[in-house]
Design an enzyme around this catalytic site. Sequence first.
Site, PDB file in Angstrom:
ATOM      1  N   LYS A   1     101.023  47.276  72.425  1.00  0.00           N
ATOM      2  CA  LYS A   1     101.345  48.333  73.389  1.00  0.00           C
ATOM      3  C   LYS A   1     100.171  48.542  74.350  1.00  0.00           C
ATOM      4  O   LYS A   1      99.044  48.097  74.079  1.00  0.00           O
ATOM      5  CB  LYS A   1     101.661  49.626  72.633  1.00  0.00           C
ATOM      6  CG  LYS A   1     100.489  50.160  71.806  1.00  0.00           C
ATOM      7  CD  LYS A   1     100.910  51.298  70.886  1.00  0.00           C
ATOM      8  CE  LYS A   1      99.724  51.780  70.058  1.00  0.00           C
ATOM      9  NZ  LYS A   1     100.130  52.768  69.039  1.00  0.00           N
TER      10      LYS A   1
ATOM     11  N   TYR B   1      75.243  61.839  91.665  1.00  0.00           N
ATOM     12  CA  TYR B   1      75.708  63.186  91.960  1.00  0.00           C
ATOM     13  C   TYR B   1      75.039  64.246  91.089  1.00  0.00           C
ATOM     14  O   TYR B   1      74.882  64.061  89.890  1.00  0.00           O
ATOM     15  CB  TYR B   1      77.234  63.279  91.742  1.00  0.00           C
ATOM     16  CG  TYR B   1      78.041  62.425  92.682  1.00  0.00           C
ATOM     17  CD1 TYR B   1      77.910  62.541  94.067  1.00  0.00           C
ATOM     18  CD2 TYR B   1      78.946  61.493  92.189  1.00  0.00           C
ATOM     19  CE1 TYR B   1      78.658  61.760  94.922  1.00  0.00           C
ATOM     20  CE2 TYR B   1      79.706  60.712  93.039  1.00  0.00           C
ATOM     21  CZ  TYR B   1      79.555  60.846  94.415  1.00  0.00           C
ATOM     22  OH  TYR B   1      80.298  60.066  95.253  1.00  0.00           O
TER      23      TYR B   1
HETATM   24  C1  LIG Z   1      99.517  52.310  67.864  1.00  0.00           C
HETATM   25  C2  LIG Z   1     100.259  52.253  66.601  1.00  0.00           C
HETATM   26  C3  LIG Z   1      99.890  51.337  65.587  1.00  0.00           C
HETATM   27  C4  LIG Z   1      98.633  50.525  65.631  1.00  0.00           C
HETATM   28  O1  LIG Z   1      97.570  51.295  65.114  1.00  0.00           O
HETATM   29  P1  LIG Z   1      96.093  50.697  64.939  1.00  0.00           P
HETATM   30  O2  LIG Z   1      95.318  51.799  64.355  1.00  0.00           O
HETATM   31  O3  LIG Z   1      95.636  50.343  66.327  1.00  0.00           O
HETATM   32  O4  LIG Z   1      96.208  49.499  64.092  1.00  0.00           O
HETATM   33  C5  LIG Z   1     100.717  51.228  64.490  1.00  0.00           C
HETATM   34  N1  LIG Z   1     101.834  51.984  64.380  1.00  0.00           N
HETATM   35  C6  LIG Z   1     102.188  52.890  65.307  1.00  0.00           C
HETATM   36  C7  LIG Z   1     103.427  53.691  65.105  1.00  0.00           C
HETATM   37  C8  LIG Z   1     101.419  53.068  66.441  1.00  0.00           C
HETATM   38  O5  LIG Z   1     101.774  53.981  67.359  1.00  0.00           O
END
Ligand SMILES: *Cc1c(COP(=O)(O)O)cnc(C)c1O
Length: 370
Positions: free
Chosen positions: A35, A261
Amino acid sequence: MSGFREAIIDTDAMTHNIRHIAALVNVDHLIAVVKADGYGHGAVPAARAALAGGADWLATADLREATELRDAGLTAPLLCWLHAPDTDFRLARERNIDVGISSLDQLEQVADAVGNGPAYVHLKLETGLSRNGIDPSDWQATFARAAELEHAGRLSVRGIFSHLSNASDADDLAAAEEFARGVRLAKDTGLRPQLVHLAATAAAIRLPETRFNTVRIGIGLYGLSPFDDASSRDLGLIPAMTLRASVAAVRRVPAGKGVSYSYTYRAPHETSLALVPLGYADGIPRQASNAGRVSIGGELYTVAGRIAMDQFVVAVGDAAVAPGDDVVIFGDAAHGAPSATDWAIAAGTINYEIVTRIGSRVSRVYRSAS
Ligand SMILES: *Cc1c(COP(=O)(O)O)cnc(C)c1O
């Protein structure tokens, strides 16, 4: 190394990481979570690297991310689990994408959308995170309806899953028990989910009780540690992303000179300042002003003053730093670079956020030894 600002992505590292975790957890299925554009590494190259390392499933948050993987030619089993209320689930069926189901309503919606089906679904149980997931009070009714739709050939319950809070081992083990109760109930109701999955990277590594027959691996694929008390190297993982830039300009300033800044930094003595062409628009957290460190010529230097939208400054003292010199913002600490975790600590966040927010202005360059 030459580009002005780039994220170098080591695809072999991602393949190694999955192979390493797969050997450690030893379960039937490994879902690589790609994702958010593969946590900033590029969803498609991350997916390919993970499959090469032994992942047999892919997952994204939403359906659009999933269809992008299909568009790129990836044919591996694929799951997505976060849906807008008006999601067109026909697309999931057409593109052979499994969907996570978080309520009885959503189950009906998916079954309706696909008509003759079957729609491939994974039932997501609420076991303590209080996000999406079927409420325990609805488990029985949802499982019964899913079994009915399955008999009618409109649906196939391919998986059952949940997600952990990582609040503590005790919380996660309690959630695992609650999940196991849900799985038993689903089986008693006649469902036969092929994939039973609860653990993401952290629990997959440290809580064997949560592995069931499938794990979902996100951060570990990218070679970063989900733990405060263990580095990538401690876990046998290789960070896949190196963020680097070329020094854009160097100037010499006297003691007392204010930098960037609001002059939150004043040179304590005469020093050279190197300008790094990356800013918060590129994902360098402004919170890490006067705290984040970079490597130039093998030496570590701290950000001097505010990180701006496009650039920040580091004080390099009398070092012979010149325009065009290579700056490593973060990479593999095993090779002396600051890590994404170092930046996370400097900014008061987690390494996930550091890599995921690297912006579109930073070109991704893919490297593999093979
Ligand atoms: C993002 C996510 C993962 C992956 O988690 P990690 O800690 O990056 O391994 C697994 N399951 C769900 C439902 C997620 O949203």
